[in-house]
Design a protein around this motif. Structure first.
Motif: not given
Length: 543
Positions: A94-95, A97-99, A101-102
């Motif tokens: 998840g981290l 993916q968040l990175k 997306e960021q």
């Protein structure tokens, strides 16, 4: 569960630790408070839970399924740990993916920022261009205003000058009129005075004029009598039909003879001109003419001997191979009486185009003729006739003629875009008409420094295009050595007046000069060799 508390499988009940007795006076103190004050941390502890746990541990130890329960507990613990690890991995994914997306959001923001900056730059550039155009328009309007003001001032000045000139002329005419009146009056007075003084002479002149008039009248009467005699003879001649017929036939034969001889002379002159003469547009030719045959018959025979196409011509290796193939093909075409191929040679001036054209004609056993495009435009209306004469003259060559047109772009320019005169347009049309089909009588070779200016119809007449570029380092060194031998070493070693040359490495000096002569054409290098020969300092060869 005994394993939870670190007990083994020993028989008997586990020892239950009793709570430690409180210190002396402690219990009394705590109990004596009568519940007013809270007790210590163990005061509200319920030991029944421990007792139940101990009882369950004893029962588990006594059971035969203790090991299975322990393994099951371990497996449950491992499964719990695996679940925790999977949750950790999911958290890490998840981290990530968040990175991602960021990063994607950052890229989108950056693209939007770049697009906005580009839009702003374009708007700024358009605004600056708009300002520049406005400034330019303002400058044009201001310049136009200044020009109009200057023109108005000039017109005012011209009008003032014209008025002054007109006033001056009127004053001069008035003065001249007064002078004429005075002169006429003075002449009349003088003439009257002379007539009064010469009255006797005037009367004598009148008498003489009257006598001459009387004599003239008598002579005219005699002439009229003679005319009457001639008139009678003419009537007799006209009345005699045989004499009249013979006279008319004689005059007709005489007129026919004069007309025929004049036309025959014109036809013979045109034939001689087309066969033995040279058209006005042709500046130089190797073809035999009457004058050249009479002056230099031996020279003409020597020039007719075939020569090497590249003798004395220094070109690059690739270009030399190309032009040698063209020379061989042209010579075979000449021997087989085939159709000649037209060539366009373009490049900077002085790169050997004219020299190669002459060598090509001599190598192929053909005659050559050189004309310049700059000579066509000044001929005006006579250009069409002169162009037809050139091709008629070329078609009468028995050996084949190589027609070399130097600076061809001077009159073969584009008819649609270039502003050319009607006479030059007609001459160009005549040239296109005479070169519309390939010929076995003449070969067309065009040379130009700007081939992009040719009319589109000229490209259809061209079969080979050859680029004569500036010489490279190797070609420059060959040219320097060639002209050094021709203009310096030759005069230094032959002839009566020999030059004294300094002792140095001529080969190295020629290489150095070739390096310094970058960008120079073959003609410029030849002029450099002539300068060495002319200059007295060239004997030391200091460049």
């Amino acid at each position: 569960m005994s394993w939870l508390f670190g007990w083994g499988k020993s028989s008997g009940s586990p020892p239950v630790e009793e709570p430690a007795a409180p210190a002396d006076g402690a219990g009394g103190a705590s109990g004596g408070a009568g519940g007013d004050k809270p007790g210590d941390k163990w005061s509200n502890f319920d030991p029944t839970g421990l007792e139940r746990a101990a009882k369950a541990a004893r029962e588990l130890d006594k059971s035969r399924h203790a090991k299975e329960a322990l393994g099951l507990a371990r497996m449950q613990e491992q499964s719990v740990q695996l679940e925790l690890q999977s949750k950790v991995k999911e958290y890490e994914v998840g981290l990530e993916q968040l990175k991602g997306e960021q990063i994607q959001l950052q890229g989108e923001e950056r693209r939007k920022t770049l697009a906005e900056e580009t839009k702003q730059n374009q708007a700024r550039a358009q605004y600056q261009d708009k300002l520049a155009r406005q400034r330019y328009d303002d400058q044009l309007r201001q310049q136009q205003f200044l020009n109009e003001e200057n023109l108005r001032k000039q017109e005012d000045s011209v009008m003032k000058q014209e008025a002054m000139r007109k006033a001056t002329i009127e004053h001069e005419m008035e003065l001249r009129h007064k002078n004429d009146l005075l002169r006429v009056e003075a002449e009349a007075k003088a003439r009257a005075q002379v007539e009064r003084e010469n009255a006797d002479l005037i009367r004598e002149q009148i008498r003489l004029k009257a006598a001459e008039h009387r004599q003239t009248v008598l002579e005219s009467i005699n002439i009229s009598r003679t005319g009457a005699v001639f008139g009678e003879g003419f009537r007799a001649f006209v009345s005699d039909w045989d004499k009249l017929t013979a006279t008319v036939a004689g005059l007709t034969l005489l007129a026919a003879g004069v007309y025929s001889s004049r036309n025959a002379t014109a036809v013979a002159g045109r034939y001689i001109e087309s066969r033995l003469g040279k058209p006005s547009l042709v500046r130089e030719t190797s073809r035999l003419t009457v004058a050249e045959a009479i002056k230099h018959p031996i020279k003409v025979k020597l020039q007719s001997r075939p020569q090497d196409a590249l003798e004395g011509v220094v070109l690059s290796a690739a270009l030399e191979e190309r032009v040698r193939d063209i020379a061989i093909a042209t010579r075979n075409t000449r021997q087989n009486r085939g159709l000649y191929r037209n060539i366009l040679m373009y490049g900077p001036p002085g790169t050997g185009k004219t020299l190669f054209a002459k060598k090509l004609a001599l190598h192929s056993g053909m005659d050559y003729a050189i004309m310049t495009g700059g000579d066509v435009a000044p001929m005006g209306r006579d250009g069409v006739t002169a162009m037809h004469k050139v091709f008629d003259w070329a078609s009468t060559s028995g050996r084949g003629l190589l027609l070399f047109v130097d600076e061809a772009d001077a009159f073969l320019r584009k008819r649609a875009t270039e502003k050319i005169s009607e006479d030059l347009r007609a001459t160009l049309n005549a040239f296109l008409y005479r070169t519309g089909e390939q010929s076995n009588k003449f070969m067309l070779v065009l040379a130009s420094n700007q081939p992009e200016q040719f009319d589109w119809a000229i490209n259809d007449r061209i079969d080979e295009i050859v680029n004569f570029a500036l010489p490279g380092l190797e070609e420059r060194e060959r040219l320097v050595r060639l002209y050094f031998d021709k203009f310096v070493l030759g005069p230094a070693t032959t002839g009566r007046q020999r030059l004294k040359l300094a002792q140095f490495d001529y080969g190295q000096k020629c290489s150095d000069i070739a390096n310094q002569a970058e960008g120079m054409s073959g003609r410029e290098i030849s002029k450099l060799g002539v300068a060495w020969q002319v200059s007295r300092k060239s004997c030391l060869f200091k460049i």
